[in-house]
Design a protein around this motif. Structure first.
Motif, PDB file in Angstrom:
ATOM      1  N   ALA A 124      28.945  11.249   6.280  1.00  0.00           N
ATOM      2  CA  ALA A 124      28.110  11.525   7.008  1.00  0.00           C
ATOM      3  C   ALA A 124      28.443  11.021   8.809  1.00  0.00           C
ATOM      4  CB  ALA A 124      26.997   9.591   6.265  1.00  0.00           C
ATOM      5  N   ARG A 125      29.354   9.603   8.719  1.00  0.00           N
ATOM      6  CA  ARG A 125      29.257   9.677   9.981  1.00  0.00           C
ATOM      7  C   ARG A 125      30.304  10.663  10.730  1.00  0.00           C
ATOM      8  NH1 ARG A 125      30.854   4.721   7.596  1.00  0.00           N
ATOM      9  NH2 ARG A 125      32.729   4.409   6.485  1.00  0.00           N
ATOM     10  N   VAL A 126      31.225  11.775   9.696  1.00  0.00           N
ATOM     11  CA  VAL A 126      31.660  12.404  11.128  1.00  0.00           C
ATOM     12  C   VAL A 126      30.467  13.333  11.161  1.00  0.00           C
ATOM     13  CG1 VAL A 126      33.285  14.398  10.808  1.00  0.00           C
ATOM     14  CG2 VAL A 126      33.524  12.189   9.346  1.00  0.00           C
ATOM     15  N   ALA A 127      29.365  13.758  10.423  1.00  0.00           N
ATOM     16  CA  ALA A 127      28.173  15.028  11.096  1.00  0.00           C
ATOM     17  C   ALA A 127      27.902  14.553  12.088  1.00  0.00           C
ATOM     18  CB  ALA A 127      27.353  14.356   9.434  1.00  0.00           C
ATOM     19  N   VAL A 128      27.502  12.730  12.432  1.00  0.00           N
ATOM     20  CA  VAL A 128      26.875  11.875  13.729  1.00  0.00           C
ATOM     21  C   VAL A 128      27.178  12.381  14.487  1.00  0.00           C
ATOM     22  CG1 VAL A 128      25.034  10.382  14.174  1.00  0.00           C
ATOM     23  CG2 VAL A 128      24.979  10.773  11.268  1.00  0.00           C
ATOM     24  N   ARG A 129      28.666  11.999  14.184  1.00  0.00           N
ATOM     25  CA  ARG A 129      29.569  11.621  15.393  1.00  0.00           C
ATOM     26  C   ARG A 129      29.850  13.498  15.985  1.00  0.00           C
ATOM     27  NH1 ARG A 129      32.892   8.536  12.790  1.00  0.00           N
ATOM     28  NH2 ARG A 129      34.114   9.617  12.072  1.00  0.00           N
ATOM     29  N   ASN A 130      29.317  14.651  15.147  1.00  0.00           N
ATOM     30  CA  ASN A 130      29.527  15.496  15.911  1.00  0.00           C
ATOM     31  C   ASN A 130      28.441  15.859  16.919  1.00  0.00           C
ATOM     32  OD1 ASN A 130      32.037  16.509  14.440  1.00  0.00           O
ATOM     33  ND2 ASN A 130      31.343  17.556  12.493  1.00  0.00           N
ATOM     34  N   VAL A 131      27.395  15.844  16.150  1.00  0.00           N
ATOM     35  CA  VAL A 131      25.909  15.870  16.808  1.00  0.00           C
ATOM     36  C   VAL A 131      26.193  15.010  18.351  1.00  0.00           C
ATOM     37  CG1 VAL A 131      23.231  14.988  16.838  1.00  0.00           C
ATOM     38  CG2 VAL A 131      24.833  16.301  14.571  1.00  0.00           C
ATOM     39  N   ARG A 132      26.877  13.867  18.462  1.00  0.00           N
ATOM     40  CA  ARG A 132      26.625  13.491  19.269  1.00  0.00           C
ATOM     41  C   ARG A 132      28.025  14.196  20.261  1.00  0.00           C
ATOM     42  NH1 ARG A 132      31.520  10.739  21.756  1.00  0.00           N
ATOM     43  NH2 ARG A 132      30.643   9.159  22.896  1.00  0.00           N
ATOM     44  N   ARG A 133      29.030  14.799  19.685  1.00  0.00           N
ATOM     45  CA  ARG A 133      29.307  15.427  20.796  1.00  0.00           C
ATOM     46  C   ARG A 133      28.813  16.511  20.842  1.00  0.00           C
ATOM     47  NH1 ARG A 133      32.984  17.909  17.062  1.00  0.00           N
ATOM     48  NH2 ARG A 133      31.660  20.278  17.411  1.00  0.00           N
ATOM     49  N   ASP A 134      28.331  17.377  20.826  1.00  0.00           N
ATOM     50  CA  ASP A 134      26.697  18.374  20.688  1.00  0.00           C
ATOM     51  C   ASP A 134      26.116  17.780  21.855  1.00  0.00           C
ATOM     52  OD1 ASP A 134      28.158  19.960  19.070  1.00  0.00           O
ATOM     53  OD2 ASP A 134      26.662  19.621  17.790  1.00  0.00           O
ATOM     54  N   GLY A 135      25.481  16.740  21.843  1.00  0.00           N
ATOM     55  CA  GLY A 135      25.041  16.526  22.887  1.00  0.00           C
ATOM     56  C   GLY A 135      25.815  16.458  24.565  1.00  0.00           C
ATOM     57  N   MET A 136      26.633  15.132  23.902  1.00  0.00           N
ATOM     58  CA  MET A 136      27.146  15.512  24.997  1.00  0.00           C
ATOM     59  C   MET A 136      27.520  16.610  25.670  1.00  0.00           C
ATOM     60  SD  MET A 136      27.572  12.198  25.808  1.00  0.00           S
ATOM     61  CE  MET A 136      27.542  10.245  24.846  1.00  0.00           C
ATOM     62  N   ASP A 137      28.308  17.358  25.313  1.00  0.00           N
ATOM     63  CA  ASP A 137      28.744  18.894  25.770  1.00  0.00           C
ATOM     64  C   ASP A 137      27.271  19.415  26.810  1.00  0.00           C
ATOM     65  OD1 ASP A 137      31.011  18.481  25.085  1.00  0.00           O
ATOM     66  OD2 ASP A 137      30.949  19.795  23.185  1.00  0.00           O
ATOM     67  N   SER A 138      26.252  19.381  25.707  1.00  0.00           N
ATOM     68  CA  SER A 138      25.275  19.892  26.527  1.00  0.00           C
ATOM     69  C   SER A 138      24.813  19.487  28.001  1.00  0.00           C
ATOM     70  CB  SER A 138      23.984  20.295  25.192  1.00  0.00           C
ATOM     71  OG  SER A 138      23.033  18.759  25.446  1.00  0.00           O
ATOM     72  N   LEU A 139      25.147  17.657  27.853  1.00  0.00           N
ATOM     73  CA  LEU A 139      24.609  17.161  29.139  1.00  0.00           C
ATOM     74  C   LEU A 139      25.663  18.070  30.404  1.00  0.00           C
ATOM     75  CD1 LEU A 139      23.764  13.971  27.735  1.00  0.00           C
ATOM     76  CD2 LEU A 139      22.075  14.841  28.791  1.00  0.00           C
ATOM     77  N   LYS A 140      27.382  17.851  29.751  1.00  0.00           N
ATOM     78  CA  LYS A 140      27.969  18.030  30.683  1.00  0.00           C
ATOM     79  C   LYS A 140      27.970  19.595  30.677  1.00  0.00           C
ATOM     80  CE  LYS A 140      31.342  15.772  29.429  1.00  0.00           C
ATOM     81  NZ  LYS A 140      32.365  14.944  27.579  1.00  0.00           N
ATOM     82  N   THR A 141      27.088  20.518  29.947  1.00  0.00           N
ATOM     83  CA  THR A 141      27.078  22.005  30.666  1.00  0.00           C
ATOM     84  C   THR A 141      25.818  21.691  31.600  1.00  0.00           C
ATOM     85  OG1 THR A 141      27.259  22.125  28.393  1.00  0.00           O
ATOM     86  CG2 THR A 141      25.903  23.971  29.737  1.00  0.00           C
ATOM     87  N   ASP A 142      24.268  20.953  31.195  1.00  0.00           N
ATOM     88  CA  ASP A 142      23.276  20.473  32.373  1.00  0.00           C
ATOM     89  C   ASP A 142      23.704  20.106  33.550  1.00  0.00           C
ATOM     90  OD1 ASP A 142      21.707  21.806  29.650  1.00  0.00           O
ATOM     91  OD2 ASP A 142      20.850  19.792  29.793  1.00  0.00           O
ATOM     92  N   GLU A 143      24.210  19.579  33.954  1.00  0.00           N
ATOM     93  CA  GLU A 143      25.297  18.704  34.908  1.00  0.00           C
ATOM     94  C   GLU A 143      25.624  20.300  35.720  1.00  0.00           C
ATOM     95  OE1 GLU A 143      27.365  15.330  37.391  1.00  0.00           O
ATOM     96  OE2 GLU A 143      27.553  16.148  34.539  1.00  0.00           O
ATOM     97  N   LYS A 144      25.986  20.965  35.312  1.00  0.00           N
ATOM     98  CA  LYS A 144      27.153  22.166  35.475  1.00  0.00           C
ATOM     99  C   LYS A 144      26.442  23.236  36.356  1.00  0.00           C
ATOM    100  CE  LYS A 144      31.226  21.726  33.464  1.00  0.00           C
ATOM    101  NZ  LYS A 144      32.530  21.425  32.375  1.00  0.00           N
ATOM    102  N   LYS A 145      25.352  23.246  35.730  1.00  0.00           N
ATOM    103  CA  LYS A 145      24.363  24.309  35.876  1.00  0.00           C
ATOM    104  C   LYS A 145      23.362  23.561  37.316  1.00  0.00           C
ATOM    105  CE  LYS A 145      23.876  26.725  31.625  1.00  0.00           C
ATOM    106  NZ  LYS A 145      22.827  26.763  30.318  1.00  0.00           N
ATOM    107  N   GLY A 146      23.297  21.819  37.693  1.00  0.00           N
ATOM    108  CA  GLY A 146      22.766  22.040  38.555  1.00  0.00           C
ATOM    109  C   GLY A 146      21.072  21.333  38.061  1.00  0.00           C
ATOM    110  N   GLU A 147      21.035  21.340  36.689  1.00  0.00           N
ATOM    111  CA  GLU A 147      19.810  20.966  35.778  1.00  0.00           C
ATOM    112  C   GLU A 147      19.170  20.014  36.024  1.00  0.00           C
ATOM    113  OE1 GLU A 147      19.504  23.737  32.276  1.00  0.00           O
ATOM    114  OE2 GLU A 147      19.707  25.148  33.333  1.00  0.00           O
ATOM    115  N   ILE A 148      20.686  18.549  36.352  1.00  0.00           N
ATOM    116  CA  ILE A 148      20.255  17.821  36.073  1.00  0.00           C
ATOM    117  C   ILE A 148      21.507  16.797  36.772  1.00  0.00           C
ATOM    118  CG2 ILE A 148      19.003  17.209  33.591  1.00  0.00           C
ATOM    119  CD1 ILE A 148      21.866  16.460  32.982  1.00  0.00           C
ATOM    120  N   SER A 149      21.167  15.976  37.673  1.00  0.00           N
ATOM    121  CA  SER A 149      22.026  14.920  38.664  1.00  0.00           C
ATOM    122  C   SER A 149      23.191  14.469  37.734  1.00  0.00           C
ATOM    123  CB  SER A 149      21.613  13.642  39.359  1.00  0.00           C
ATOM    124  OG  SER A 149      20.720  13.062  38.787  1.00  0.00           O
ATOM    125  N   GLU A 150      24.583  13.662  37.886  1.00  0.00           N
ATOM    126  CA  GLU A 150      25.296  13.129  37.307  1.00  0.00           C
ATOM    127  C   GLU A 150      24.610  11.652  36.596  1.00  0.00           C
ATOM    128  OE1 GLU A 150      29.578  10.589  38.205  1.00  0.00           O
ATOM    129  OE2 GLU A 150      28.386  12.161  40.173  1.00  0.00           O
TER     130      GLU A 150
END
Length: 185
Positions: A124-150
Motif C-alpha cells: 500500500a505504501r508503494v502504491a501511495v508513493r506511485n500516486v505521489r510520483r504521478d502528482g509531482m510529474d503532472s505538476l512539473k509538466t504543468d509548469e513546463k507548459k506555462g500553466e502554473i508558476s514555479e
C-alpha cells in the motif's frame, strides 16, 4: 487546462488504504470474522460462485463461524470448498448448517500472519508513493507548459507531500493495529 488533479490523487490514495483494509480483514486473528470466508469459491450449478452467494455466513460465537447453506444439494460442495481453501478450518456438518470452530493460532502462525500484514502495508505504501510520483510529474509538466508558476508548483508539491505523509500514517496505523490483533497484544 492543468493536468494536476488533487481530488484524483486523494481518491487514488484512499483506494490504496481501502485495498489494504480489505487485505487485512482477510487475515485470521483467532476470532471468528465472517470476511474470513470471502475468498472461498464453491462449485455449484456448473459454475464457481463465492460462498456468500450460496449461503449465509454468520459469527454466532467469538470462536465459531456458522454457514447456513440455502440449498441442501450444495452442503457437500460448500464443505469441500471450505476445507480446500487453505484456511485451516474443518467444518462440522449439521443438516444444512456448517459449523466452523476457529482453532487457536500457533505462535509460529501468528508471526507469519504478522509478516503478511507488514507485506500488505508495504504494498500500500508503494502504491501511495506511485500516486505521489504521478502528482509531482503532472505538476512539473504543468509548469513546463506555462500553466502554473514555479511558486505555485512548489506550493502544490508541498500539498501533495502532506497528503502522501498523512496517507502513509493511516497505512502504518492500520497495519500496526492488525499486527497487534494477530499477535494477541
Amino acid at each position: 487546462m492543468a493536468q494536476y488533479n488533487k481530488s484524483d490523487l486523494e481518491r487514488r490514495m484512499a483506494g490504496a488504504i481501502e485495498a489494504l483494509k480489505g487485505d487485512l480483514t482477510g487475515l485470521r486473528t483467532g476470532r471468528a470474522n465472517v470476511q474470513l470466508l470471502d475468498p472461498v469459491m464453491v462449485t455449484v450449478y456448473g459454475a464457481n460462485m463465492p460462498l456468500n452467494q450460496v449461503a449465509t455466513v454468520s459469527a454466532p460465537e467469538p470462536r465459531m463461524l456458522s454457514v447456513q447453506v440455502w440449498d441442501k444439494a450444495n452442503v457437500g460442495p460448500c464443505d469441500k470448498a471450505i476445507r480446500s481453501a487453505g484456511l485451516g478450518l474443518n467444518p462440522i456438518v449439521d443438516g444444512q448448517t456448517l459449523r466452523l470452530p476457529i482453532p487457536d493460532l500457533t505462535e509460529e502462525r501468528r508471526k507469519e500472519l504478522a509478516k503478511l500484514a507488514s507485506k500488505y502495508a508495504e504494498g500500500a505504501r508503494v502504491a501511495v508513493r506511485n500516486v505521489r510520483r504521478d502528482g509531482m510529474d503532472s505538476l512539473k509538466t504543468d509548469e513546463k507548459k506555462g500553466e502554473i508558476s514555479e511558486d505555485e508548483r512548489k506550493r502544490l508539491e508541498t500539498e501533495v507531500q502532506k497528503l502522501t505523509d498523512a496517507t502513509i500514517v493511516d497505512i502504518d496505523a492500520a497495519a500496526s493495529a492488525k499486527e497487534k490483533e494477530i499477535l494477541g497484544q
